[in-house]
Design a protein around this motif. Sequence first.
Motif, PDB file in Angstrom:
ATOM      1  N   LEU A  62      20.949   5.301 -29.158  1.00  0.00           N
ATOM      2  CA  LEU A  62      22.350   5.088 -29.766  1.00  0.00           C
ATOM      3  C   LEU A  62      22.169   5.337 -31.181  1.00  0.00           C
ATOM      4  O   LEU A  62      21.439   4.878 -31.705  1.00  0.00           O
ATOM      5  CB  LEU A  62      22.656   3.783 -29.373  1.00  0.00           C
ATOM      6  CG  LEU A  62      23.929   3.197 -29.864  1.00  0.00           C
ATOM      7  CD1 LEU A  62      25.204   3.898 -29.275  1.00  0.00           C
ATOM      8  CD2 LEU A  62      24.049   1.776 -29.685  1.00  0.00           C
ATOM      9  N   LEU A 104      24.962   4.656 -34.163  1.00  0.00           N
ATOM     10  CA  LEU A 104      26.157   4.049 -34.854  1.00  0.00           C
ATOM     11  C   LEU A 104      26.457   4.800 -36.165  1.00  0.00           C
ATOM     12  O   LEU A 104      25.685   4.749 -37.167  1.00  0.00           O
ATOM     13  CB  LEU A 104      25.809   2.561 -35.042  1.00  0.00           C
ATOM     14  CG  LEU A 104      25.741   1.761 -34.010  1.00  0.00           C
ATOM     15  CD1 LEU A 104      25.482   0.497 -34.398  1.00  0.00           C
ATOM     16  CD2 LEU A 104      26.819   1.848 -32.789  1.00  0.00           C
ATOM     17  N   THR A 143      23.353   8.637 -27.125  1.00  0.00           N
ATOM     18  CA  THR A 143      25.023   8.225 -27.217  1.00  0.00           C
ATOM     19  C   THR A 143      25.420   8.002 -28.564  1.00  0.00           C
ATOM     20  O   THR A 143      24.499   7.420 -29.281  1.00  0.00           O
ATOM     21  CB  THR A 143      25.019   6.853 -26.416  1.00  0.00           C
ATOM     22  OG1 THR A 143      24.688   6.980 -24.944  1.00  0.00           O
ATOM     23  CG2 THR A 143      26.849   6.077 -26.436  1.00  0.00           C
ATOM     24  N   TYR A 182      28.407   6.434 -31.054  1.00  0.00           N
ATOM     25  CA  TYR A 182      29.597   5.752 -31.460  1.00  0.00           C
ATOM     26  C   TYR A 182      29.849   5.758 -32.907  1.00  0.00           C
ATOM     27  O   TYR A 182      29.112   5.582 -33.964  1.00  0.00           O
ATOM     28  CB  TYR A 182      29.345   4.006 -31.127  1.00  0.00           C
ATOM     29  CG  TYR A 182      28.988   3.955 -29.638  1.00  0.00           C
ATOM     30  CD1 TYR A 182      29.630   4.540 -28.568  1.00  0.00           C
ATOM     31  CD2 TYR A 182      28.720   2.402 -29.444  1.00  0.00           C
ATOM     32  CE1 TYR A 182      29.198   4.267 -27.322  1.00  0.00           C
ATOM     33  CE2 TYR A 182      28.385   2.241 -28.161  1.00  0.00           C
ATOM     34  CZ  TYR A 182      28.636   3.015 -27.021  1.00  0.00           C
ATOM     35  OH  TYR A 182      28.405   2.797 -25.898  1.00  0.00           O
ATOM     36  N   GLU A 185      32.134   6.549 -28.211  1.00  0.00           N
ATOM     37  CA  GLU A 185      33.168   5.439 -28.351  1.00  0.00           C
ATOM     38  C   GLU A 185      33.253   5.212 -29.909  1.00  0.00           C
ATOM     39  O   GLU A 185      32.779   5.667 -30.768  1.00  0.00           O
ATOM     40  CB  GLU A 185      32.421   4.127 -27.946  1.00  0.00           C
ATOM     41  CG  GLU A 185      33.400   2.914 -27.710  1.00  0.00           C
ATOM     42  CD  GLU A 185      34.336   2.936 -26.810  1.00  0.00           C
ATOM     43  OE1 GLU A 185      35.545   3.219 -27.254  1.00  0.00           O
ATOM     44  OE2 GLU A 185      34.152   3.273 -25.579  1.00  0.00           O
ATOM     45  N   TYR A 227      34.679   2.454 -33.085  1.00  0.00           N
ATOM     46  CA  TYR A 227      34.856   1.179 -33.527  1.00  0.00           C
ATOM     47  C   TYR A 227      35.346   0.950 -34.966  1.00  0.00           C
ATOM     48  O   TYR A 227      34.751   1.752 -35.594  1.00  0.00           O
ATOM     49  CB  TYR A 227      33.684   0.204 -33.215  1.00  0.00           C
ATOM     50  CG  TYR A 227      33.297   0.201 -31.779  1.00  0.00           C
ATOM     51  CD1 TYR A 227      33.930  -0.678 -30.907  1.00  0.00           C
ATOM     52  CD2 TYR A 227      32.225   0.668 -31.238  1.00  0.00           C
ATOM     53  CE1 TYR A 227      33.305  -0.901 -29.402  1.00  0.00           C
ATOM     54  CE2 TYR A 227      31.846   0.642 -29.758  1.00  0.00           C
ATOM     55  CZ  TYR A 227      32.407  -0.038 -29.069  1.00  0.00           C
ATOM     56  OH  TYR A 227      32.249  -0.178 -27.788  1.00  0.00           O
ATOM     57  N   VAL A 264      31.812  -7.091 -30.058  1.00  0.00           N
ATOM     58  CA  VAL A 264      31.269  -5.559 -29.869  1.00  0.00           C
ATOM     59  C   VAL A 264      30.004  -5.184 -29.646  1.00  0.00           C
ATOM     60  O   VAL A 264      29.676  -4.527 -28.932  1.00  0.00           O
ATOM     61  CB  VAL A 264      32.025  -4.635 -31.241  1.00  0.00           C
ATOM     62  CG1 VAL A 264      31.493  -3.406 -31.264  1.00  0.00           C
ATOM     63  CG2 VAL A 264      33.374  -4.966 -31.464  1.00  0.00           C
ATOM     64  N   LYS A 285      29.173  -6.272 -26.172  1.00  0.00           N
ATOM     65  CA  LYS A 285      29.851  -4.936 -25.392  1.00  0.00           C
ATOM     66  C   LYS A 285      28.934  -3.784 -25.429  1.00  0.00           C
ATOM     67  O   LYS A 285      28.695  -3.111 -24.108  1.00  0.00           O
ATOM     68  CB  LYS A 285      31.208  -4.642 -25.871  1.00  0.00           C
ATOM     69  CG  LYS A 285      32.001  -3.624 -24.978  1.00  0.00           C
ATOM     70  CD  LYS A 285      33.556  -3.722 -25.471  1.00  0.00           C
ATOM     71  CE  LYS A 285      34.096  -2.348 -24.972  1.00  0.00           C
ATOM     72  NZ  LYS A 285      35.375  -1.981 -25.612  1.00  0.00           N
ATOM     73  N   ILE A 286      28.520  -3.495 -26.566  1.00  0.00           N
ATOM     74  CA  ILE A 286      27.519  -2.229 -26.666  1.00  0.00           C
ATOM     75  C   ILE A 286      26.373  -2.395 -25.933  1.00  0.00           C
ATOM     76  O   ILE A 286      25.753  -1.466 -25.161  1.00  0.00           O
ATOM     77  CB  ILE A 286      27.195  -1.882 -27.978  1.00  0.00           C
ATOM     78  CG1 ILE A 286      28.417  -1.525 -28.742  1.00  0.00           C
ATOM     79  CG2 ILE A 286      26.286  -0.817 -28.075  1.00  0.00           C
ATOM     80  CD1 ILE A 286      28.521  -1.161 -30.158  1.00  0.00           C
TER      81      ILE A 286
END
Length: 130
Positions: free
Chosen positions: A58, A60, A89, A91, A114, A116, A124, A127-128
């Motif tokens: 992931l 961010l 992924t 975000y 996604e 944010y 949050v 949720k992630i």
Amino acid sequence: MKFNNLFVVDDDKVHHFIIKKLLEKNNIQVNPCFFENGLDALSDLKAKLNETENLPDLILLDINMPVLDGWQFLEEFSEIRKNVLKEITIYVVSSSEDYFNSDKLEQFKSLIAEYYVKPMTGDVIKKIFT
């Protein structure tokens, strides 16, 4: 999806601190790496291309950063993506919702999972990661 390795790409040290605290507070077991611009993150990513277990699951990604911003990062990432042997992924995390309505977003929608708006919250993060 289970995320083990996390890249936080953001020039805001306070955001780094908040993410660290939210991960701790919510007892989320993940290996975070923090970068202050897209170039440093890309260099690290390229260096790890052959070691899939060390690649992030992931990212961010902030948009507004010095040296290499989020859009430039995504442009470069889309080039090296074919050499990445695992699913990563992404975000986008931004302090401004303005970025979420841009043409750039349309251009990179296949890369971005996604969006944010900062600041990140416990909800949050849960949720992630759950």
